[in-house]
Design a protein around this motif. Structure first.
Motif, PDB file in Angstrom:
ATOM      1  N   LEU A 570       8.012  50.927  36.912  1.00  7.34           N
ATOM      2  CA  LEU A 570       9.089  49.684  36.711  1.00  7.34           C
ATOM      3  C   LEU A 570      10.257  50.269  37.430  1.00  7.34           C
ATOM      4  N   ASP A 571      10.805  51.434  37.247  1.00  5.08           N
ATOM      5  CA  ASP A 571      11.973  51.909  37.989  1.00  5.08           C
ATOM      6  C   ASP A 571      12.019  52.172  39.424  1.00  5.08           C
ATOM      7  N   ALA A 572      10.865  52.596  39.837  1.00  9.59           N
ATOM      8  CA  ALA A 572      10.533  52.536  41.252  1.00  9.59           C
ATOM      9  C   ALA A 572      10.632  51.013  41.934  1.00  9.59           C
ATOM     10  N   TYR A 573       9.784  50.214  41.339  1.00  9.19           N
ATOM     11  CA  TYR A 573       9.685  48.927  41.664  1.00  9.19           C
ATOM     12  C   TYR A 573      11.092  48.247  41.672  1.00  9.19           C
ATOM     13  N   HIS A 574      11.990  48.449  40.664  1.00  5.66           N
ATOM     14  CA  HIS A 574      13.357  47.846  40.814  1.00  5.66           C
ATOM     15  C   HIS A 574      14.365  48.417  41.762  1.00  5.66           C
ATOM     16  N   ALA A 575      13.979  49.736  42.007  1.00  6.77           N
ATOM     17  CA  ALA A 575      14.705  50.536  43.015  1.00  6.77           C
ATOM     18  C   ALA A 575      14.244  49.919  44.508  1.00  6.77           C
ATOM     19  N   ARG A 576      13.025  49.501  44.682  1.00  4.18           N
ATOM     20  CA  ARG A 576      12.546  49.052  46.032  1.00  4.18           C
ATOM     21  C   ARG A 576      13.223  47.275  46.175  1.00  4.18           C
ATOM     22  N   VAL A 577      13.138  46.740  45.024  1.00  3.08           N
ATOM     23  CA  VAL A 577      13.574  45.400  44.774  1.00  3.08           C
ATOM     24  C   VAL A 577      15.414  45.621  45.326  1.00  3.08           C
ATOM     25  N   LEU A 578      16.113  46.158  44.860  1.00  2.00           N
ATOM     26  CA  LEU A 578      17.291  46.545  45.165  1.00  2.00           C
ATOM     27  C   LEU A 578      17.443  46.921  46.552  1.00  2.00           C
ATOM     28  N   ALA A 579      16.631  47.836  47.266  1.00  2.43           N
ATOM     29  CA  ALA A 579      16.913  48.258  48.596  1.00  2.43           C
ATOM     30  C   ALA A 579      16.512  47.285  49.487  1.00  2.43           C
ATOM     31  N   ALA A 588      28.948  38.314  43.895  1.00  2.00           N
ATOM     32  CA  ALA A 588      28.389  38.388  42.484  1.00  2.00           C
ATOM     33  C   ALA A 588      26.944  38.486  42.266  1.00  2.00           C
ATOM     34  N   VAL A 589      26.150  37.828  43.329  1.00  2.00           N
ATOM     35  CA  VAL A 589      24.778  37.846  43.196  1.00  2.00           C
ATOM     36  C   VAL A 589      24.314  39.472  43.675  1.00  2.00           C
ATOM     37  N   ARG A 590      25.021  40.163  44.439  1.00  2.00           N
ATOM     38  CA  ARG A 590      24.436  41.474  44.609  1.00  2.00           C
ATOM     39  C   ARG A 590      24.750  42.343  43.339  1.00  2.00           C
ATOM     40  N   ASP A 591      25.900  42.096  42.826  1.00  2.00           N
ATOM     41  CA  ASP A 591      26.383  42.795  41.448  1.00  2.00           C
ATOM     42  C   ASP A 591      25.400  42.590  40.319  1.00  2.00           C
ATOM     43  N   TRP A 592      24.915  41.317  40.312  1.00  2.00           N
ATOM     44  CA  TRP A 592      23.785  40.876  39.271  1.00  2.00           C
ATOM     45  C   TRP A 592      22.725  41.737  39.419  1.00  2.00           C
ATOM     46  N   LEU A 593      22.339  41.768  40.657  1.00  2.00           N
ATOM     47  CA  LEU A 593      20.906  42.365  41.267  1.00  2.00           C
ATOM     48  C   LEU A 593      21.034  43.849  40.858  1.00  2.00           C
ATOM     49  N   GLU A 594      22.040  44.332  41.270  1.00  2.00           N
ATOM     50  CA  GLU A 594      22.302  45.925  40.876  1.00  2.00           C
ATOM     51  C   GLU A 594      21.881  46.220  39.437  1.00  2.00           C
ATOM     52  N   ALA A 595      22.829  45.160  38.463  1.00  2.00           N
ATOM     53  CA  ALA A 595      22.446  45.463  37.011  1.00  2.00           C
ATOM     54  C   ALA A 595      21.089  45.415  36.510  1.00  2.00           C
ATOM     55  N   SER A 596      20.598  44.329  37.062  1.00  2.00           N
ATOM     56  CA  SER A 596      19.116  43.907  36.638  1.00  2.00           C
ATOM     57  C   SER A 596      18.038  44.942  37.188  1.00  2.00           C
ATOM     58  N   CYS A 597      18.441  45.721  38.056  1.00  2.00           N
ATOM     59  CA  CYS A 597      17.502  46.850  38.753  1.00  2.00           C
ATOM     60  C   CYS A 597      17.862  48.098  38.239  1.00  2.00           C
ATOM     61  N   ALA A 598      18.744  48.217  37.122  1.00  2.00           N
ATOM     62  CA  ALA A 598      19.018  49.593  36.706  1.00  2.00           C
ATOM     63  C   ALA A 598      17.955  50.203  36.073  1.00  2.00           C
ATOM     64  N   PRO A 599      17.863  51.510  35.858  1.00  2.00           N
ATOM     65  CA  PRO A 599      16.517  52.041  35.265  1.00  2.00           C
ATOM     66  C   PRO A 599      16.590  51.600  33.803  1.00  2.00           C
ATOM     67  N   VAL A 600      15.135  51.652  33.225  1.00  2.00           N
ATOM     68  CA  VAL A 600      15.292  51.293  31.883  1.00  2.00           C
ATOM     69  C   VAL A 600      15.381  52.477  30.900  1.00  2.00           C
TER      70      VAL A 600
END
Length: 600
Positions: A570-579, A588-600
């Motif tokens: 999951l952490d790797a998937y979210h890192a890929r989504v962010l990248a 603000a959308v980018r900021d939201w995405l960064e917070a939403s993709c933080a490691p669990v």
């Protein structure tokens, strides 16, 4: 583009229409009539003209069958629609029952007197289906009788047949020319020992000829039939008004165009062994072939597997479509999560807003199916379709399930995300995490060549099964390349026996539904990757590449219920989504995405 279904309780729905149908049954000397949810092409999506089941019963789901007898009637649906059919159908006029395990056949055997006659429209049923009915009802001497469509005789304002324009699907998106595809199918026909094949599935014809159409919403195919010979020549039976000069030039001299009303005569004129798919061709085709000297040979649609094995160009297009769609979804989720807009929001507001974010891409052709936007108890209806009557305002601490997709020229998308509105109930978080665990396990899976969806389906269910939970739908379906969002023959379900092959695109969507409370489903699309070595192993294994690029709601995850491997995925998937999606959004959308993709 977003449409809501109107309420289905008008005075002439249900009992009145059923009465008119029964008058026709008496006139034609039958004791019953079959009303499927389908058309002559056996498609999941149908034109308004072919919505006979909805017209008669009010049920608007994508799979179902009504059986009308002189004194009783029933509507049969699968597990996805158990709640929906109860809400939409007049239960004083129609019983409701399961479509599975030959439910309609058993019901007819119980309700129809010995020796009864059941009418059917030969355009709307396959030979396999009718043979199954006939064999099971033989002991009761029930006969199946072809007759005109009796619904069409009483549906006074039935819409006209569609006449959407046919257009070219470019070779650079298809990855192959239609001449190359026709040659491949011709080789397959010669190998099968047939001189010609009858094609009745619009998606197969669209794939074969590198064309797309506009005869039904959400699926870009033309209504057409075709006959391909073992010499790779094709006759396309399609309304001439749908084709312009460029399209005809694209087809070239080896593809003749004939009017649809010439299809029957062309079938009767065929000679020698002719292939027909008994699972998808209407029995009308076999009847016409029987009028001539052709020898009918049962043969699976030869376009189905090649269509399912996506080319590199189609896979590249799918990646591009999912990146674009992921950015639109992220903008939508940011809007949803940050309380954008004034006042309370409804399920229709959610669906309308999401389509707007996709339309903002500037390249949206259509949505790929009617958006499922279900909050609270509505989310527990697996294939819920919001109506003006059912439209629910989102409430604090709701769980919202949104299943949606898009049609772009380079790819078809389908994604489900379940989100918390406020603080989600602990029970929902537990179910969400178990569903997520199964989705991750399927995404990480490696397996030897030769296995089918039925061999893999249990992987996604294991975490739920361990907790005594399950869901009543398949784990995944095939997806087309700017074609049907539901595409066979591949799938991830107990019924899918087709071995998975590289290039096949499938959904991965386990779920859990608590009636009256909430629904959970998490869905990504996957593409099967070629066999590759595994560290420490002695044979190559197939695997999946995840195409969908959208964060998963971390607020609903109970990390303690996930294994270390699942959390790492999951952490790797979210890192890929962010990248990958991060550069497509800003502010603000980018900021939201960064917070939403933080490691669990």
């Amino acid at each position: 583009m977003f449409q809501t279904f109107q309420a289905t309780t008008s005075p002439d729905t249900g009992a009145d229409r059923l009465s008119a149908l029964r008058d026709q049954m008496l006139e034609h000397g039958v004791a019953g009539f079959l009303v499927p949810r389908g058309d002559a092409h056996m498609g999941e999506n149908v034109a308004p003209r072919d919505e006979r089941l909805a017209w008669l019963t009010g049920f608007t789901g994508s799979a179902g069958l009504a059986v009308a007898l002189r004194d009783t009637a029933a509507v049969f649906v699968d597990g996805r629609y158990t709640l929906q059919v109860a809400d939409q159908v007049d239960t004083e006029a129609f019983q409701t029952a399961s479509l599975l395990d030959d439910g309609p056949i058993h019901w007819i055997a119980e309700q129809l007197p010995q020796g009864g006659r059941i009418g059917y429209d030969p355009w709307l049923h396959t030979r396999d289906e009718l043979d199954r009915f006939a064999d099971a009802l033989e002991d009761r001497q029930v006969s199946l009788v072809p007759c005109p469509n009796l619904i069409d005789r009483v549906w006074r304002d039935q819409p006209d047949a569609p006449k959407g324009a046919v257009r070219i699907h470019p070779d650079d998106l298809a990855g192959r020319s239609h001449a190359d595809k026709r040659a491949e199918i011709a080789d397959a026909l010669r190998e099968a020992g047939v001189s010609a094949m009858v094609l009745t599935l619009p998606e197969s014809i669209a794939w074969l000829l590198n064309i797309r159409g506009a005869d039904i919403e959400r699926t870009p195919v033309p209504h057409a039939f075709a006959i391909i010979g073992s010499d790779a020549a094709v006759t396309l039976f399609c309304d001439d008004a749908k084709l312009d000069a460029d399209l005809r030039a694209h087809l070239g001299p080896d593809v003749a165009v004939a009017p649809p009303d010439g299809f029957g005569a062309a079938l009767a004129a065929l000679a020698g062994p002719v292939g027909v798919d008994p699972k998808s061709a209407p029995v009308w085709v076999a009847d016409r072939l029987g009028e001539g000297s052709a020898e009918q040979v049962d043969l699976a649609d030869p376009c189905a597997l090649p269509r399912a094995r996506k080319t590199e160009a189609e896979i590249s297009g799918a990646r591009a479509a999912h990146l674009r769609d992921g950015a639109a979804m992220v903008r939508f989720l940011h809007w949803l999560d940050t309380g954008a807009g004034d006042g309370p929001r409804t399920e229709i507001d959610i669906a309308t807003a999401l389509e707007g974010f996709r339309a903002d891409t500037g390249v949206l052709e259509d949505i790929s199916f009617e958006t499922i936007s279900g909050s609270g108890p509505n989310g527990a209806i697996v294939h819920y379709r919001v109506t003006e009557d059912s439209n629910r305002t989102l409430a604090e601490n709701d769980v919202l399930l949104v299943d949606s997709g898009a049609q772009y020229r380079d790819g078809t998308t389908d994604i489900t995300r379940t989100m918390a509105i406020g603080t989600p109930p602990p029970e929902a978080c537990r179910a969400f995490t178990l569903v997520l665990a199964g989705m991750i396990d399927m995404s990480r899976l490696r397996w030897p060549a030769g296995l089918a969806g039925r061999d893999l389906d249990a992987v996604a269910r294991r975490p739920l099964w361990s907790a005594g939970l399950d869901y009543d739908h398949g784990t995944g379906h095939g997806v087309g390349a700017y074609l049907g969002v539901h595409e066979g023959p591949q799938g991830l379900s107990r019924r899918s026996t087709v071995p998975l092959e590289p290039g096949m695109i499938l959904s991965n969507e386990p779920g859990y539904y608590k009636t009256g409370a909430f629904g959970i489903r998490i869905e990504n699309l996957l593409v099967v990757t070629p066999p590759a070595p595994v560290d420490g192993g002695d044979r190559d294994m197939l695997g999946f590449e995840t195409l969908t690029l959208v964060p998963i709601d971390r607020r609903m995850i109970l990390p303690a219920l996930l294994t270390a491997e699942q959390r790492a995925w999951l952490d790797a998937y979210h890192a890929r989504v962010l990248a990958e999606v991060g550069p497509q959004v800003d502010g603000a959308v980018r900021d939201w995405l960064e917070a939403s993709c933080a490691p669990v």
